[in-house]
Motif scaffolding. Structure first.
Motif, PDB file in Angstrom:
ATOM      1  N   VAL A 136      84.601-107.218 -60.833  1.00 17.67           N
ATOM      2  CA  VAL A 136      83.856-106.130 -60.212  1.00 17.67           C
ATOM      3  C   VAL A 136      84.809-105.310 -59.348  1.00 17.67           C
ATOM      4  O   VAL A 136      85.496-105.858 -58.477  1.00 17.67           O
ATOM      5  N   LEU A 137      84.853-104.001 -59.593  1.00 23.21           N
ATOM      6  CA  LEU A 137      85.697-103.070 -58.862  1.00 23.21           C
ATOM      7  C   LEU A 137      84.830-102.035 -58.160  1.00 23.21           C
ATOM      8  O   LEU A 137      83.704-101.753 -58.590  1.00 23.21           O
ATOM      9  N   VAL A 138      85.358-101.479 -57.100  1.00 26.73           N
ATOM     10  CA  VAL A 138      84.761-100.303 -56.460  1.00 26.73           C
ATOM     11  C   VAL A 138      85.828 -99.223 -56.450  1.00 26.73           C
ATOM     12  O   VAL A 138      86.899 -99.407 -55.864  1.00 26.73           O
ATOM     13  N   ASN A 139      85.570 -98.133 -57.135  1.00 28.53           N
ATOM     14  CA  ASN A 139      86.538 -97.056 -57.291  1.00 28.53           C
ATOM     15  C   ASN A 139      87.868 -97.564 -57.844  1.00 28.53           C
ATOM     16  O   ASN A 139      88.945 -97.155 -57.430  1.00 28.53           O
ATOM     17  N   GLY A 140      87.767 -98.485 -58.796  1.00 34.47           N
ATOM     18  CA  GLY A 140      88.951 -98.987 -59.464  1.00 34.47           C
ATOM     19  C   GLY A 140      89.705-100.056 -58.712  1.00 34.47           C
ATOM     20  O   GLY A 140      90.771-100.487 -59.168  1.00 34.47           O
ATOM     21  N   ARG A 141      89.185-100.504 -57.567  1.00 32.50           N
ATOM     22  CA  ARG A 141      89.875-101.515 -56.763  1.00 32.50           C
ATOM     23  C   ARG A 141      88.998-102.751 -56.599  1.00 32.50           C
ATOM     24  O   ARG A 141      87.774-102.652 -56.556  1.00 32.50           O
ATOM     25  N   ARG A 142      89.651-103.881 -56.438  1.00 29.51           N
ATOM     26  CA  ARG A 142      88.923-105.132 -56.295  1.00 29.51           C
ATOM     27  C   ARG A 142      88.045-105.136 -55.042  1.00 29.51           C
ATOM     28  O   ARG A 142      88.437-104.602 -54.009  1.00 29.51           O
ATOM     29  N   HIS A 143      86.898-105.757 -55.190  1.00 26.65           N
ATOM     30  CA  HIS A 143      85.996-105.964 -54.061  1.00 26.65           C
ATOM     31  C   HIS A 143      86.040-107.437 -53.684  1.00 26.65           C
ATOM     32  O   HIS A 143      86.142-108.314 -54.537  1.00 26.65           O
ATOM     33  N   VAL A 144      85.978-107.738 -52.403  1.00 25.38           N
ATOM     34  CA  VAL A 144      86.058-109.112 -51.938  1.00 25.38           C
ATOM     35  C   VAL A 144      84.867-109.905 -52.473  1.00 25.38           C
ATOM     36  O   VAL A 144      83.732-109.413 -52.507  1.00 25.38           O
ATOM     37  N   PRO A 145      85.101-111.155 -52.939  1.00 23.34           N
ATOM     38  CA  PRO A 145      83.964-111.989 -53.349  1.00 23.34           C
ATOM     39  C   PRO A 145      82.968-112.157 -52.211  1.00 23.34           C
ATOM     40  O   PRO A 145      83.334-112.145 -51.030  1.00 23.34           O
ATOM     41  N   ARG A 424      84.924-104.234 -45.558  1.00 19.91           N
ATOM     42  CA  ARG A 424      85.895-103.768 -46.547  1.00 19.91           C
ATOM     43  C   ARG A 424      86.558-102.504 -46.031  1.00 19.91           C
ATOM     44  O   ARG A 424      85.894-101.602 -45.523  1.00 19.91           O
ATOM     45  N   LEU A 425      87.885-102.436 -46.172  1.00 21.25           N
ATOM     46  CA  LEU A 425      88.651-101.284 -45.716  1.00 21.25           C
ATOM     47  C   LEU A 425      89.762-100.995 -46.708  1.00 21.25           C
ATOM     48  O   LEU A 425      90.514-101.899 -47.090  1.00 21.25           O
ATOM     49  N   VAL A 426      89.852 -99.744 -47.121  1.00 20.10           N
ATOM     50  CA  VAL A 426      90.935 -99.275 -47.986  1.00 20.10           C
ATOM     51  C   VAL A 426      91.634 -98.135 -47.273  1.00 20.10           C
ATOM     52  O   VAL A 426      90.985 -97.166 -46.856  1.00 20.10           O
ATOM     53  N   LEU A 427      92.952 -98.243 -47.104  1.00 20.78           N
ATOM     54  CA  LEU A 427      93.777 -97.184 -46.524  1.00 20.78           C
ATOM     55  C   LEU A 427      94.861 -96.840 -47.524  1.00 20.78           C
ATOM     56  O   LEU A 427      95.561 -97.740 -48.017  1.00 20.78           O
ATOM     57  N   GLY A 428      95.012 -95.554 -47.824  1.00 17.58           N
ATOM     58  CA  GLY A 428      95.993 -95.218 -48.841  1.00 17.58           C
ATOM     59  C   GLY A 428      96.478 -93.791 -48.777  1.00 17.58           C
ATOM     60  O   GLY A 428      95.980 -92.961 -48.011  1.00 17.58           O
ATOM     61  N   MET A 429      97.465 -93.547 -49.586  1.00 18.28           N
ATOM     62  CA  MET A 429      97.996 -92.206 -49.800  1.00 18.28           C
ATOM     63  C   MET A 429      98.217 -92.022 -51.291  1.00 18.28           C
ATOM     64  O   MET A 429      98.583 -92.971 -52.000  1.00 18.28           O
ATOM     65  N   ASP A 430      97.981 -90.823 -51.754  1.00 19.98           N
ATOM     66  CA  ASP A 430      98.275 -90.508 -53.141  1.00 19.98           C
ATOM     67  C   ASP A 430      98.769 -89.068 -53.236  1.00 19.98           C
ATOM     68  O   ASP A 430      98.721 -88.301 -52.264  1.00 19.98           O
ATOM     69  N   GLY A 431      99.254 -88.713 -54.385  1.00 14.46           N
ATOM     70  CA  GLY A 431      99.772 -87.365 -54.581  1.00 14.46           C
ATOM     71  C   GLY A 431     100.442 -87.243 -55.933  1.00 14.46           C
ATOM     72  O   GLY A 431     100.237 -88.075 -56.829  1.00 14.46           O
ATOM     73  N   ASP A 432     101.244 -86.216 -56.062  1.00 10.16           N
ATOM     74  CA  ASP A 432     101.962 -86.012 -57.311  1.00 10.16           C
ATOM     75  C   ASP A 432     103.446 -85.861 -57.024  1.00 10.16           C
ATOM     76  O   ASP A 432     103.868 -85.574 -55.905  1.00 10.16           O
ATOM     77  N   ILE A 433     104.252 -86.095 -58.052  1.00 12.78           N
ATOM     78  CA  ILE A 433     105.698 -85.967 -57.955  1.00 12.78           C
ATOM     79  C   ILE A 433     106.074 -84.555 -58.385  1.00 12.78           C
ATOM     80  O   ILE A 433     105.764 -84.147 -59.510  1.00 12.78           O
ATOM     81  N   PRO A 434     106.706 -83.778 -57.498  1.00 12.86           N
ATOM     82  CA  PRO A 434     107.005 -82.374 -57.810  1.00 12.86           C
ATOM     83  C   PRO A 434     107.780 -82.227 -59.116  1.00 12.86           C
ATOM     84  O   PRO A 434     108.626 -83.061 -59.463  1.00 12.86           O
ATOM     85  N   ASN A 435     107.431 -81.169 -59.853  1.00  9.74           N
ATOM     86  CA  ASN A 435     108.110 -80.796 -61.097  1.00  9.74           C
ATOM     87  C   ASN A 435     107.949 -81.835 -62.195  1.00  9.74           C
ATOM     88  O   ASN A 435     108.766 -81.886 -63.130  1.00  9.74           O
TER      89      ASN A 435
END
Length: 976
Positions: A136-145, A424-435
């Motif tokens: 079971v995932l939430v937004n593609g990430r594991r959820h704690v049992p 439950r806590l998710v902290l993250g960063m995302d983005g794209d690689i230029p060019n």
């Protein structure tokens, strides 16, 4: 043309999620007819009448569950079922767990209808392979049992419904993409993001006799070009439903397999531990004159304290409340639907830090309070190895009594009260690689479930033993424990065990009673870094996608019983502490390539491959992989439509859970009977031979319907592995028909399965076959009475299952509205469990299809529905069908018999189950926003669950059938 097929993509929470994938109708989407959540599950492909986006069209790429690579085409090599928010709301339910349990691909999972052995949780069990084999995932990430501590699977009650955008169910193995547990499939819950405005929702529904549900929630959010922030809070309450509220559950029933034609086939069943008291004479020892007088006028070894006649033969053919026998009917004291109360808050947000980077978070908290209620405690002296002393003040027989049974009505019910917190806590960063076409994602995922379980109504074993030992009357005429020369503890109060109900005083009960508090937790920590994008464009084909990632996880947990239970000084279930954890480091890679495009007979040929290497601190390293293909033969061909073939081959694994590795031994009381018992049915020829060989006397009586087993973990477990393949077809005829069709075949084979053997299998293997096995796990006392069965976790045997999934969607626009019909069916080819056998090197195959030996596994399960929508009005109906099957005496449908010797398998037919729901809604637009009112009725025909007499709960199966009956409900929502 019905509308344009369009997808809006949001890069929220580090996962590119598909927010809307449906037909864009001329009307506002909020006016679209709700489809049956249990029947509208359709594969992740365009709806009927819509064309899939071609690679050269201006369509953003999206992620679909089962892959880490964004894609342009939603027809994937693996089958994926989607339930959008409208589908979920149309189900007439508010718990995502209850909705998912209605999928044809799901079976035999625990839910809030599970009272005895339940814990208030609701889990999902794809393919019926076990909830711990569904990831079971939430937004593609594991959820704690979830649960009371050291749990192995997610409690879906911990995921609030208010912010759910849709649910994707991958019906394929996915260990190469997600790691451990993804054997039966993957459930990915996608939450709403970039929400602007506010909304309030209220739901209530009720059944005859109880089970009323109240659910209220509010959601608000803001978004801009720089980011978004969303918040939701909710409250849920479910009122209990008692077994006495349903005629089919007011008493357990025994099916008389050996009944002659024309004779009654049913007998009310109950407990031999009665409020009046029961004794069984298992020795030749004599007592005083009273005992000798009693034995002179009785013929049975088992005696009952009749309130009018005194001690007489025990009648085990019925229950005392119905006047058909002496058994105690415990069923009215039990819940059919357990009560529950939940509070939840959820927050999510993201903020653009830079042109190529964004920070995001997701936080949630849920508190669940639930309880299960059982009948007052039964005391079996033989099971507890306690003796009622001949010198006890309240023993009228003048001899030691070793088999005395008494139901303690004076102590009240046994209660199990949970108070569970899930963070439950998710902290993250995302983005794209230029060019480049590559994106990246880095996040920290933390989850913790902790809670307490308060147990009421049990006794301290050592105090019971003292209170039933020798006693005397002091100078004040007060009974005291011990003797004049050797007094017992000063606070000890002798028990009047055989005096009948009402003869145990408050002082007696208080001396032996205690309240136990079990504490536990499960904690998950994980860090993941991944990158994906388009690597290159093939000259003869299309894009080549690549995803790479590394991840590190830690999982720890504990379940610590109260000191009395942990020390074994309790009557009933004894359990030892569980505590431990493990760490895992993994690296994975996935590649997807459109190797051919725009050729005759090859619109698109996509090949994918994935691999994951892992290293667990608990057992070591390994590798799992997956490969697959999708062949789009043609698309939009006049008169033919679109046709695609797809398939996957993969390996998968499941690591041993904390409980399976580190759990101490505990008592369990499965619903089984001793095959050597002769109180109701005569032993078969093979049973009689084996019972005699193991020292069980002729005429032996043990009419218990539950026998104690000792279950527990094993630190030497290895992971279980699986081989999985799928193959399917996706066909959309000419879009003017508004029709789409999918068919997928699946096969799953699990090796070195982590599981106990099972008490019923141990008993039948020892006594019901010519070459007995597992007899060393059955422990009997000198009189032949089973004290317990040893049934701990092992890498033992395996499971194998295969079947065919069908999906049909038909969309029909007319001048009077839009009709949408769906059907989602699953046909089971086989479901087998392989048990080791001393005489069969390949193992003993236990077939589960169409028999109840392993649970409810019928050939066919089907959901279907039709909805209609016009302007702001919509209506529809849903239907759910579960085919019937056989059940056999002692779950021995797999027993090999020799007809030439007169051996037969005694069986009966469990009837099919059909339920239907209806609903209607009205949407009103105003200056104040949009208001939607929905009313409906689930199980409109008030269909009862079928009788399954080997079932553990109320003569049926709590995990597969509806206990509520006719259930009207009302839902109100308003968007500002």
């Amino acid at each position: 043309m019905y509308g344009s097929y369009w997808c809006k993509v949001q890069l929220g929470l580090g996962v590119a999620t598909l927010a809307i994938c449906n037909l864009a109708l001329a009307q506002d989407q909020s006016h679209e007819t709700p489809a049956n959540a249990s029947a509208s599950s359709q594969d992740a492909e365009p709806a009927a009448g819509a064309e899939s986006a071609k690679p050269d069209e201006d369509v953003e790429e999206v992620l679909v569950t089962g892959s880490a690579i964004k894609r342009r085409d939603l027809i994937t090599p693996a089958p994926v079922t989607m339930l959008n928010k409208i589908d979920l709301e149309a189900s007439g339910m508010v718990s995502i767990g209850d909705i998912l349990q209605n999928l044809p691909s799901q079976a035999n999972a625990i839910n809030t209808q599970t009272n005895n052995s339940g814990d208030g949780s609701t889990r999902v069990n794809l393919r019926g392979l076990g909830s711990s084999r569904t990831l079971v995932l939430v937004n593609g990430r594991r959820h704690v049992p979830g649960g009371s501590g050291a749990n192995s699977s997610v409690d879906l009650n911990a995921i609030p419904a208010a912010l759910i955008e849709r649910v994707e169910v991958l019906k394929d193995g996915a260990s190469a993409v997600y790691g451990s547990d993804a054997i039966g499939g993957v459930v990915n819950v996608i939450t709403r993001q970039n929400f602007d405005g506010a909304s309030v929702n209220y739901y209530t529904g009720t059944a005859r006799g109880g089970a009323t549900v109240y659910d209220a929630s509010m959601t608000s959010g803001v978004s801009s070009d720089y980011g978004f922030l969303g918040f939701s809070a909710g409250y849920y309450r479910q009122i209990p439903l008692y077994a006495s509220a349903r005629w089919w559950g007011e008493s357990d029933l025994r099916y008389l397999w050996d009944a002659n034609p024309g004779d009654p086939q049913l007998q009310r069943r109950g407990s031999s531990s009665t409020p009046q008291g029961r004794v069984t004479d298992r020795s030749l020892a004599s007592g005083n004159r009273d005992w000798q007088a009693i034995r002179s006028r009785t013929t049975s070894r088992s005696l009952y304290n009749d309130p009018q006649m005194g001690w007489r033969n025990f009648d085990g053919t019925g229950t005392s409340d119905a006047g058909t026998g002496d058994l105690y009917n415990y069923q009215p004291e039990n819940y059919l639907v357990t009560p529950q109360q939940r509070y939840n808050v959820f927050a999510t947000g993201g903020y653009r830090l830079h042109e190529h980077a964004r920070a995001y978070f997701e936080a949630s908290y849920l508190n669940r309070q639930s309880d299960q209620k059982l009948a007052p405690t039964p005391l079996f002296l033989t099971s507890e190895d306690i003796v009622l002393s001949r010198d006890n003040y309240y023993n009228p027989f003048g001899r030691d009594m070793r088999d005395v049974r008494r139901r303690f009505l004076e102590a009240g019910n046994r209660n199990y009260l949970q108070d569970i917190d899930t963070f439950r806590l998710v902290l993250g960063m995302d983005g794209d690689i230029p060019n480049t076409d590559f994106t990246w994602d880095l996040y920290f995922n933390y989850g913790r479930t902790e809670g307490t379980t308060i147990t009421e109504g049990r006794f301290i074993r050592s105090r019971v033993a003292a209170a039933l030992g020798p006693s005397y009357v002091d100078s004040n005429g007060v009974p005291r424990c011990g003797s004049l020369t050797n007094p017992g503890p000063s606070d000890c109060v002798p028990l009047n065990l055989l005096g009948g109900p009402g003869t145990m005083t408050r002082e007696m009960i208080d001396y032996i009673s205690y309240t136990g508090i079990r504490r536990g937790y499960t904690e998950h920590k994980g860090v993941l870094l991944q990158s994906s994008g388009e690597l290159l464009e093939l000259p003869s084909g299309g894009p080549v996608g690549l995803a790479l990632g590394v991840t590190y996880r830690e999982l720890t947990g504990a379940s610590i019983p109260d000191p009395v239970t942990a020390s074994g000084d309790t009557t009933g279930n004894k359990s030892e502490p569980t505590e431990g954890g493990y760490k895992v480091a993994e690296a994975f890679a996935e590649i997807s390539a459109n190797v051919l495009e725009d050729l005759p007979g090859v619109e698109t040929l996509e090949i994918l491959g994935a691999a994951r290497g892992f290293n667990y601190s608990s057992f070591g390293a390994g590798l799992t992989w997956k490969t697959g293909a999708r062949w789009q033969l043609f698309r939009g061909l006049p008169g033919v439509g679109s046709l695609a073939l797809r398939g996957t081959i993969s390996t998968a694994f499941r690591a041993p859970t904390i409980a399976q590795l580190f759990s101490g031994e505990a008592d369990s009381f499965p619903g089984v009977t001793d095959p050597c018992d002769t109180s109701i049915d005569a032993r078969s020829m093979i049973e009689d031979m084996n019972c005699r060989a193991h020292g069980v006397p002729d005429g032996y009586v043990d009419d218990r319907t539950q026998i104690k087993s000792r279950v527990g973990g094993n630190p030497n477990l290895d992971p279980e592995t699986a081989n999985i393949w799928t193959a399917g077809i996706v066909w959309e005829p000419d879009r003017s028909t508004g029709l789409s069709f999918t068919m997928d075949v699946y096969s799953i084979k699990i090796h070195d399965a982590i599981q106990p053997i099972g008490s019923s299998i141990i008993l039948s293997s020892c006594y019901a076959q010519a070459n007995p096995t597992y007899c060393d796990k059955i422990h009997r006392d000198p009189s032949g009475f089973i004290t317990h069965i040893t049934d701990t976790e092992q890498n033992i045997g395996g499971n194998e299952t295969a079947g065919i999934d069908f999906g049909v969607v038909h969309v029909l626009p007319t001048n009077v509205g839009r009709f949408r019909s769906t059907a989602d069916a699953s046909y089971l080819l086989y479901y087998n469990e392989i048990q080791p056998s001393a005489e069969l090197p390949q193992g003993r195959v236990i077939e589960g299809k169409n028999v109840y030996d392993l649970g409810v596994f019928p050939s066919w399960k089907l959901n279907a529905g039709t909805s209609w929508q016009h302007m702001g009005i919509s209506a529809g109906f849903n239907a759910r069908y579960i085919q019937g099957f056989r059940e056999c005496k002692d779950n021995n449908c797999n027993l090999k018999v020799d007809a030439s010797k007169g051996e037969v398998i005694l069986d009966r037919r469990v009837s099919a189950n059909f339920t239907a729901d209806v609903f209607a809604s009205y949407t009103l637009e105003s200056t104040w926003g949009r208001t939607r009112i929905t009313g409906g009725m689930n199980n409109v025909f008030d269909t009862d669950p079928p009788f399954v007499y080997n079932g553990f709960t109320a003569n049926t199966s709590a995990a597969n059938y509806d206990f509520l009956g006719r259930y009207p409900y009302l839902r109100f929502s308003h968007n500002f």
